[in-house]
Design a protein around this motif. Structure first.
Motif, short mmCIF file in Angstrom:
data_model
loop_
_atom_site.label_atom_id
_atom_site.label_comp_id
_atom_site.label_asym_id
_atom_site.label_seq_id
_atom_site.Cartn_x
_atom_site.Cartn_y
_atom_site.Cartn_z
N ALA A 267 -0.77 -11.48 0.03
CA ALA A 267 -1.14 -12.36 1.14
C ALA A 267 0.03 -12.53 2.12
O ALA A 267 -0.17 -12.53 3.34
CB ALA A 267 -1.58 -13.72 0.59
N GLN A 268 1.25 -12.63 1.59
CA GLN A 268 2.43 -12.78 2.46
C GLN A 268 2.67 -11.50 3.26
O GLN A 268 3.01 -11.55 4.45
CB GLN A 268 3.65 -13.12 1.60
N THR A 269 2.49 -10.34 2.63
CA THR A 269 2.69 -9.07 3.33
C THR A 269 1.66 -8.90 4.44
O THR A 269 1.99 -8.47 5.55
CB THR A 269 2.60 -7.90 2.34
N GLN A 270 0.39 -9.23 4.14
CA GLN A 270 -0.64 -9.15 5.18
C GLN A 270 -0.31 -10.08 6.34
O GLN A 270 -0.50 -9.72 7.51
CB GLN A 270 -2.01 -9.52 4.59
N ALA B 126 -5.66 -0.32 4.85
CA ALA B 126 -5.58 -1.53 4.03
C ALA B 126 -4.34 -1.51 3.16
O ALA B 126 -3.78 -0.45 2.87
CB ALA B 126 -6.83 -1.65 3.14
N LEU B 127 -3.91 -2.70 2.77
CA LEU B 127 -2.83 -2.86 1.80
C LEU B 127 -3.42 -3.44 0.54
O LEU B 127 -4.18 -4.41 0.59
CB LEU B 127 -1.75 -3.80 2.35
N ASP C 198 -9.57 -11.11 1.36
CA ASP C 198 -9.50 -12.56 1.47
C ASP C 198 -8.17 -13.05 0.90
O ASP C 198 -7.89 -12.85 -0.29
CB ASP C 198 -10.65 -13.20 0.68
N PRO C 199 -7.29 -13.67 1.72
CA PRO C 199 -5.97 -14.08 1.22
C PRO C 199 -6.05 -15.11 0.11
O PRO C 199 -5.14 -15.23 -0.70
CB PRO C 199 -5.28 -14.67 2.47
N ARG C 200 -7.16 -15.85 0.03
CA ARG C 200 -7.31 -16.84 -1.05
C ARG C 200 -7.53 -16.17 -2.39
O ARG C 200 -7.31 -16.78 -3.44
CB ARG C 200 -8.49 -17.77 -0.75
#
Length: 295
Positions: free
Chosen positions: A206-209, A241-242, A197-199
């Motif tokens: 989050a930026q890399t994803q 996954a990262l 979840d980017p939040r």
């Protein structure tokens, strides 16, 4: 507001069923309903969303759940203290985090801390990411474990770094990408992704994803609510996954490949003050020593 109301609220929160909550409390269902309604009236908000077939917490109810747990813990601890004053003054330390993975680094510092403070009573709280800094600001916890926030986000506390953890690509051996060494983001563009979840992720993650999403079809993306959920989907073969290496468990089925061109993340602790709190001061020292020895 009283502890009986809070107990009824917690029982319904755990069972999501008024009848089962009444059985647990050994009272009638109308009595539970009455206590919840009186609590909602006092708080001037709805705590549960009720239909003929289901019961669920409202957003206000989820917010109040942490407060209710805290108040009940304090009430029970105070009662116990006066029931047996000979046990001495209880020494409390409350630690908050938003993932169970963070708890695994605490056992040795807490063990050593208990040697200095025999009446130590640690309280470990795992709360949703959105509430983590709130419980620190409102002093429901002494310290929280978290990745360092960027300067744009105001955090009500002092930050102490414990380690720099690199970003890694996590795959299973059958999925492992060819070659060795760091991977570029370009090498990952054709792969199915399992995203957190980017939040709830550090800003850089989050930026890399986001850079990898591109024109991907929805069928190439899978989502996990927690690092544990993400790892489960990776091991099941849904994609790679990262994540920060700190969150990747030691597992012979997993392959961790560092990402080229992505800065390591800072992981550490936030607290408001050490003044007048020797227990917290010592805990911070022990955590720093442990992470220094691990590096």
């Amino acid at each position: 507001m009283n502890t009986f109301q809070l107990a009824c609220f917690l029982a319904v929160s755990e069972t999501l069923n008024f009848a089962r909550a009444a059985q647990r409390m050994n009272i009638t269902q109308p009595a539970v309903t009455h206590q919840i309604r009186s609590l909602e009236e006092e708080l001037n908000t709805k705590l549960f969303r009720r239909t003929t077939r289901s019961v669920e917490l409202t957003e206000a109810g989820r917010l109040f759940l942490h407060d209710a747990n805290g108040m009940m813990t304090i009430a029970m601890r105070a009662k116990k203290r006066f029931e047996d004053p000979a046990t001495g003054e209880i020494c409390e330390l409350s630690v908050g985090c938003h993932g169970y993975t963070h708890l695994f680094s605490l056992h040795e510092p807490l063990r050593q801390l208990a040697q200095s403070y025999p009446n130590l009573h640690p309280r470990l709280q795992v709360v949703p990411y959105d509430f983590l800094y709130r419980i620190l600001e409102e002093e429901h916890v002494d310290v929280i474990l978290s990745f360092q926030e960027n300067a744009a986000k105001k955090v009500p506390g002092i930050y102490v770094e414990l380690e720099k953890t690199p970003m890694v690509c996590v795959t299973t051996r059958p999925q492992a990408l060819e070659g060795e060494g760091p991977l570029s983001l370009e090498q990952l563009r054709g792969q199915r992704l399992v995203l957190g979840d980017p939040r709830k992720a550090p800003r850089s993650l989050a930026q890399t994803q986001a850079q990898l999403l591109g024109e991907r079809a929805p069928g190439e993306l899978f989502f996990g609510e927690s690092p544990e959920a993400v790892i489960t989907l990776v091991k099941a073969g849904f994609g790679l996954a990262l994540m920060p290496r700190l969150l990747a468990p030691p597992d012979p089925e997993l392959v961790l490949r560092p990402l080229a061109g992505v800065e390591p993340l800072s992981f550490g602790m936030y607290y408001k003050t050490l003044k007048g709190n020797p227990v917290l001061r010592r805990f911070v020292e022990l955590m720093r020593l442990q992470y220094a020895e691990m590096q």
